[in-house]
Design a protein around this motif. Structure first.
Motif, PDB file in Angstrom:
ATOM      1  N   GLN A 189       2.042  -8.818   8.027  1.00 33.51           N
ATOM      2  CA  GLN A 189       3.509  -9.463   8.007  1.00 33.51           C
ATOM      3  C   GLN A 189       3.656 -11.067   8.116  1.00 33.51           C
ATOM      4  O   GLN A 189       4.524 -11.642   7.566  1.00 33.51           O
ATOM      5  CB  GLN A 189       4.070  -8.962   9.235  1.00 33.51           C
ATOM      6  N   PRO A 243       3.225  -9.814   3.252  1.00 34.86           N
ATOM      7  CA  PRO A 243       3.674  -8.477   3.405  1.00 34.86           C
ATOM      8  C   PRO A 243       3.408  -7.597   2.305  1.00 34.86           C
ATOM      9  O   PRO A 243       3.393  -6.279   2.146  1.00 34.86           O
ATOM     10  CB  PRO A 243       5.136  -8.441   3.856  1.00 34.86           C
ATOM     11  N   TYR A 281       4.087  -1.767  10.662  1.00 37.72           N
ATOM     12  CA  TYR A 281       4.375  -1.313   9.432  1.00 37.72           C
ATOM     13  C   TYR A 281       4.355   0.111   9.147  1.00 37.72           C
ATOM     14  O   TYR A 281       3.848   0.815  10.110  1.00 37.72           O
ATOM     15  CB  TYR A 281       3.452  -1.991   8.073  1.00 37.72           C
ATOM     16  N   ALA A 286       7.866  -5.137  10.014  1.00 35.38           N
ATOM     17  CA  ALA A 286       8.603  -6.101  10.856  1.00 35.38           C
ATOM     18  C   ALA A 286       7.654  -6.851  12.088  1.00 35.38           C
ATOM     19  O   ALA A 286       6.506  -6.402  12.389  1.00 35.38           O
ATOM     20  CB  ALA A 286       9.876  -5.251  11.601  1.00 35.38           C
ATOM     21  N   ASP A 303      11.689 -10.703  12.071  1.00 35.72           N
ATOM     22  CA  ASP A 303      11.531 -10.564  10.465  1.00 35.72           C
ATOM     23  C   ASP A 303      11.374  -9.199  10.351  1.00 35.72           C
ATOM     24  O   ASP A 303      10.658  -8.299  10.947  1.00 35.72           O
ATOM     25  CB  ASP A 303      10.804 -11.537  10.023  1.00 35.72           C
ATOM     26  N   ALA A 304      11.699  -8.910   9.127  1.00 41.67           N
ATOM     27  CA  ALA A 304      11.656  -7.525   8.414  1.00 41.67           C
ATOM     28  C   ALA A 304      11.387  -7.847   6.840  1.00 41.67           C
ATOM     29  O   ALA A 304      12.136  -8.582   6.318  1.00 41.67           O
ATOM     30  CB  ALA A 304      12.966  -6.735   8.713  1.00 41.67           C
ATOM     31  N   SER A 305      10.589  -6.895   6.342  1.00 36.08           N
ATOM     32  CA  SER A 305      10.136  -6.857   4.949  1.00 36.08           C
ATOM     33  C   SER A 305      10.235  -5.609   4.216  1.00 36.08           C
ATOM     34  O   SER A 305       9.755  -4.681   4.893  1.00 36.08           O
ATOM     35  CB  SER A 305       8.833  -7.715   4.593  1.00 36.08           C
ATOM     36  N   TYR A 306      10.271  -5.653   3.003  1.00 38.43           N
ATOM     37  CA  TYR A 306      10.148  -4.607   2.404  1.00 38.43           C
ATOM     38  C   TYR A 306       9.107  -4.915   1.024  1.00 38.43           C
ATOM     39  O   TYR A 306       9.086  -5.961   0.347  1.00 38.43           O
ATOM     40  CB  TYR A 306      11.412  -4.061   1.415  1.00 38.43           C
ATOM     41  N   SER A 307       8.116  -3.867   1.129  1.00 40.59           N
ATOM     42  CA  SER A 307       7.175  -4.266  -0.306  1.00 40.59           C
ATOM     43  C   SER A 307       6.930  -3.279  -0.716  1.00 40.59           C
ATOM     44  O   SER A 307       7.100  -1.883  -0.805  1.00 40.59           O
ATOM     45  CB  SER A 307       5.861  -4.594   0.494  1.00 40.59           C
ATOM     46  N   SER A 360       6.920  -8.373  -2.533  1.00 37.49           N
ATOM     47  CA  SER A 360       7.468  -8.158  -1.086  1.00 37.49           C
ATOM     48  C   SER A 360       8.712  -9.388  -1.245  1.00 37.49           C
ATOM     49  O   SER A 360       8.575 -10.313  -1.732  1.00 37.49           O
ATOM     50  CB  SER A 360       6.660  -8.217   0.215  1.00 37.49           C
ATOM     51  N   GLY A 402      11.703 -10.407   2.411  1.00 35.25           N
ATOM     52  CA  GLY A 402      12.049 -10.256   3.635  1.00 35.25           C
ATOM     53  C   GLY A 402      12.986 -11.251   4.232  1.00 35.25           C
ATOM     54  O   GLY A 402      13.093 -12.277   3.467  1.00 35.25           O
ATOM     55  N   ARG A 444      14.477 -13.424   8.027  1.00 30.97           N
ATOM     56  CA  ARG A 444      14.145 -13.744   9.431  1.00 30.97           C
ATOM     57  C   ARG A 444      15.169 -14.307  10.083  1.00 30.97           C
ATOM     58  O   ARG A 444      15.869 -15.190   9.630  1.00 30.97           O
ATOM     59  CB  ARG A 444      12.964 -14.740   9.194  1.00 30.97           C
TER      60      ARG A 444
END
Length: 384
Positions: A64, A68, A103, A114, A143-147, A157, A159, A161
């Protein structure tokens, strides 16, 4: 003859003065300034043992922070990591960075992730003239992410924050935290080339972190840049035999923030700084950061930090690491070796990293960092 001699002496003196001035500019200490310093601290012990390398290494729970985009290639369905980093431990014992990351893979091709950072600056005591009191300044982020895996070898990815900083200490003003928002973009590519009779794993990564707004602290008339960062890296895993393997990796890192400005005479001026630094927007600052160093292209190259590390693993259980991190003397002078080790089981793994600074400007010198990682698949199997 005398007139000609005077002109010759004048030219020589002018050349000497120009050389001296260029030497002064070349040796000028001019680091890149940013707010929210905690965003530049590597949180996990594995990468800390590798010299702060991580954008293209094997995917793990702490991707992360590094990239990510690696998460869809994780073997386990989910994981959680707890990281602890002491700060300035040789001077104080209550400053630290704590981080929790996790994750979850969705199906076979995507993942969500995240993390939460909390950077404590310990307790600060104000003087009696200010109305003696104890405050606890801090920085934190969520923070949060999508990959998403676009092919068997390539993933992307994105994200977001939220950043928060409470550094106020005045007793005459109302305490309030400053905040900012940012976005991240990452890419990861890996393949399996053959070297001799061995099938190796090659990884390439790119990660741009903290593309976002500037931040204004209470009482200040100017907004500061957050540490927008570009990181490029590569790694190569070479299997020695069924039980032993070696990984080498390297990263190059640059802050996408304008260099603190000096005028044509090499001196700081508030009016010049307002026009060429504080009034620059965050996105414009990213492009400006590639061409604004006072000493030209040479200084731009000095703003790139690089790091390299190696990792030996036995039977996917025991790991030994070493690395080196380099930053130019004119841009901060952080130079240090790192060592680390790790132990892995089905349910959890424990890693440690240690910093040995060669330039005594590193606040992490002789600091031991820890990471504990939990494998959700392993925990699920254990309870079954």
């Amino acid at each position: 003859m005398k007139y000609s001699l005077k002109i010759t002496l004048l030219v020589l003196l002018t050349i000497c003065a120009m050389k001296a001035n260029s030497q002064d500019k070349r040796d000028m200490f001019n680091p890149v300034h940013t707010a929210l310093v905690s965003q530049t601290i590597a949180p996990d012990a594995r990468s800390a043992g590798l010299g702060d390398v991580g954008v293209a290494t094997d995917p793990d729970v702490n991707s992360q922070y590094w990239n990510p985009a690696k998460y869809p290639f994780c073997i386990s369905r989910a994981g959680v990591a707890i990281n602890y980093t002491p700060w300035l431990r040789q001077l104080v014992n209550d400053m630290y960075l704590a981080n929790v990351a996790g994750y979850y893979r969705i199906g076979e091709y995507s993942a969500v992730s995240a993390s939460i950072d909390y950077f404590s600056l310990g307790e600060v005591y104000t003087s009696e003239d200010e109305g003696a009191m104890t405050i606890k300044p801090y920085e934190m982020s969520f923070d949060a992410s999508y990959s998403l895996m676009l092919s068997e070898k390539f993933s992307l990815s994105a994200g977001v924050r939220f950043l928060l900083s409470d550094m106020s200490y005045s007793t005459t003003e109302e305490r309030s935290a400053s905040s900012a928002f940012a976005a991240d973009l990452g890419m990861y590519y890996h393949t399996y080339p053959n070297i001799g009779s061995r099938e190796c794993q090659l990884g390439l990564g790119l990660y741009i972190r903290n593309i976002g707004s500037k931040i204004t602290f209470g009482g200040s008339n100017y907004s500061e840049f957050i540490p927008t960062n570009l990181r490029l890296g590569a790694s190569l895993m070479f299997p020695i035999d069924e039980y032993n393997k070696v990984t080498i990796a390297a990263d190059a890192n640059k802050l996408l923030v304008p260099t603190y400005p000096v005028d044509e005479n090499g001196e700081y001026s508030e009016a010049y700084a307002i026009e060429h630094y504080y009034n620059v927007g965050s996105i414009a600052g990213i492009f400006k950061s590639f061409t604004d160093a006072p000493n030209g292209f040479k200084e731009e190259l000095e703003e790139i930090q690089w790091s390299a590390g190696a990792e030996y693993t036995y039977n996917d259980r025991f790991t030994i690491r070493a690395g080196y991190y380099h930053e130019s003397e004119n841009k901060g002078n952080r130079k240090y070796f790192t060592v680390g080790a790790g132990f892995r089981m089905n349910v959890f793994s424990l890693d440690a990293g240690y910093v040995i600074a060669t330039a005594k400007s590193n606040p992490l010198d002789q600091t031991l960092r820890f990471t504990m990682t939990f494998d959700m698949d392993g925990i699920k199997d254990l309870f079954k």
